[in-house]
Design a protein around this motif. Structure first.
Motif, mmCIF file in Angstrom:
data_model
loop_
_atom_site.group_PDB
_atom_site.id
_atom_site.type_symbol
_atom_site.label_atom_id
_atom_site.label_comp_id
_atom_site.label_asym_id
_atom_site.label_seq_id
_atom_site.Cartn_x
_atom_site.Cartn_y
_atom_site.Cartn_z
ATOM 1 N N GLU A 233 78.714 -35.147 35.791
ATOM 2 C CA GLU A 233 78.612 -34.645 34.405
ATOM 3 C C GLU A 233 78.358 -33.148 34.364
ATOM 4 N N THR A 234 77.564 -32.651 35.300
ATOM 5 C CA THR A 234 77.196 -31.231 35.270
ATOM 6 C C THR A 234 77.899 -30.412 36.343
ATOM 7 N N GLY A 235 78.444 -31.092 37.369
ATOM 8 C CA GLY A 235 79.045 -30.392 38.487
ATOM 9 C C GLY A 235 78.014 -29.794 39.432
ATOM 10 N N GLU A 236 76.762 -30.191 39.279
ATOM 11 C CA GLU A 236 75.689 -29.653 40.100
ATOM 12 C C GLU A 236 75.461 -30.495 41.347
ATOM 13 N N ALA A 237 75.096 -29.821 42.424
ATOM 14 C CA ALA A 237 74.649 -30.504 43.633
ATOM 15 C C ALA A 237 73.192 -30.889 43.411
ATOM 16 N N VAL A 238 72.849 -32.133 43.724
ATOM 17 C CA VAL A 238 71.468 -32.600 43.548
ATOM 18 C C VAL A 238 70.992 -33.300 44.806
ATOM 19 N N TRP A 239 69.731 -33.100 45.126
ATOM 20 C CA TRP A 239 69.131 -33.783 46.266
ATOM 21 C C TRP A 239 67.632 -33.848 46.059
ATOM 22 N N VAL A 240 66.995 -34.596 46.925
ATOM 23 C CA VAL A 240 65.548 -34.782 46.860
ATOM 24 C C VAL A 240 64.934 -34.116 48.080
ATOM 25 N N GLU A 241 63.923 -33.346 47.840
ATOM 26 C CA GLU A 241 63.225 -32.657 48.925
ATOM 27 C C GLU A 241 61.737 -32.742 48.639
ATOM 28 N N GLU A 242 61.022 -33.419 49.511
ATOM 29 C CA GLU A 242 59.572 -33.465 49.369
ATOM 30 C C GLU A 242 59.035 -32.155 49.929
ATOM 31 N N ASP A 243 58.290 -31.425 49.117
ATOM 32 C CA ASP A 243 57.894 -30.082 49.495
ATOM 33 C C ASP A 243 56.480 -29.803 49.023
ATOM 34 N N LEU B 154 69.718 -21.981 41.818
ATOM 35 C CA LEU B 154 68.913 -23.086 42.307
ATOM 36 C C LEU B 154 67.798 -23.390 41.311
ATOM 37 N N VAL B 155 67.751 -24.631 40.859
ATOM 38 C CA VAL B 155 66.736 -25.067 39.904
ATOM 39 C C VAL B 155 65.905 -26.153 40.567
ATOM 40 N N ILE B 156 64.606 -26.026 40.477
ATOM 41 C CA ILE B 156 63.708 -27.003 41.066
ATOM 42 C C ILE B 156 63.108 -27.835 39.940
ATOM 43 N N ALA B 157 63.337 -29.119 40.012
ATOM 44 C CA ALA B 157 62.768 -30.042 39.031
ATOM 45 C C ALA B 157 61.610 -30.763 39.703
ATOM 46 N N GLU B 158 60.411 -30.384 39.356
ATOM 47 C CA GLU B 158 59.246 -31.011 39.957
ATOM 48 C C GLU B 158 58.912 -32.273 39.183
ATOM 49 N N GLU B 159 58.909 -33.389 39.885
ATOM 50 C CA GLU B 159 58.605 -34.658 39.252
ATOM 51 C C GLU B 159 57.671 -35.437 40.146
ATOM 52 N N ASP B 160 56.821 -36.212 39.522
ATOM 53 C CA ASP B 160 55.842 -37.001 40.253
ATOM 54 C C ASP B 160 56.456 -38.350 40.619
ATOM 55 N N MET B 161 57.097 -38.389 41.792
ATOM 56 C CA MET B 161 57.687 -39.633 42.271
ATOM 57 C C MET B 161 57.794 -39.560 43.784
ATOM 58 N N THR B 162 57.974 -40.696 44.397
ATOM 59 C CA THR B 162 58.135 -40.715 45.844
ATOM 60 C C THR B 162 59.543 -40.254 46.194
ATOM 61 N N GLU B 163 59.730 -39.901 47.450
ATOM 62 C CA GLU B 163 61.044 -39.483 47.913
ATOM 63 C C GLU B 163 62.053 -40.630 47.733
ATOM 64 N N THR B 164 61.615 -41.852 48.021
ATOM 65 C CA THR B 164 62.481 -43.023 47.861
ATOM 66 C C THR B 164 62.906 -43.202 46.408
ATOM 67 N N TRP C 249 65.575 -40.469 45.563
ATOM 68 C CA TRP C 249 66.918 -40.778 46.075
ATOM 69 C C TRP C 249 67.524 -41.949 45.305
ATOM 70 N N GLY C 250 66.706 -42.920 44.935
ATOM 71 C CA GLY C 250 67.207 -44.046 44.151
ATOM 72 C C GLY C 250 67.764 -43.603 42.812
ATOM 73 N N ARG C 251 67.182 -42.577 42.272
ATOM 74 C CA ARG C 251 67.616 -42.058 40.976
ATOM 75 C C ARG C 251 68.997 -41.400 41.020
ATOM 76 N N ILE C 252 69.350 -40.834 42.182
ATOM 77 C CA ILE C 252 70.634 -40.128 42.274
ATOM 78 C C ILE C 252 71.652 -40.833 43.160
ATOM 79 N N GLU C 253 71.323 -42.016 43.680
ATOM 80 C CA GLU C 253 72.228 -42.695 44.610
ATOM 81 C C GLU C 253 73.560 -43.089 43.977
ATOM 82 N N LYS C 254 73.601 -43.168 42.666
ATOM 83 C CA LYS C 254 74.851 -43.533 41.982
ATOM 84 C C LYS C 254 75.891 -42.406 42.030
#
Length: 73
Positions: A13-23, A43-53, A56-61
């Motif tokens: 939808e956005t053409g953006e690359a997305v990934w999860v990085e625990e930092d 580069l945009v950092i979206a800080e959210e309170d969730m586990t790494e798993t 990744w589950g959120r973007i696996e689709k």
């Protein structure tokens, strides 16, 4: 970081690359920024309170970015 970048997804939808990085750096991705800035712009950092798993589950689709790039060549 290698695992994350190997599994980068493309948000169609956005053409953006997305990934999860625990930092734990402040600011986030401070140590990785020099490398990331060579390959990604705005580069945009979206800080959210969730586990790494959960993250990744959120973007696996989304399709893998690298598969999309290879398909377009």
């Amino acid at each position: 970081m290698t695992k994350s970048l190997n599994n980068v997804r493309l948000d169609p939808e956005t053409g953006e690359a997305v990934w999860v990085e625990e930092d734990y750096c402040s600011p986030p991705l401070a140590m990785e920024r020099e490398v990331l800035d060579q390959y990604f712009t705005d580069l945009v950092i979206a800080e959210e309170d969730m586990t790494e798993t959960e993250g990744w589950g959120r973007i696996e689709k989304y399709p893998l970015l690298w598969d999309e790039i290879k398909g377009g060549v």
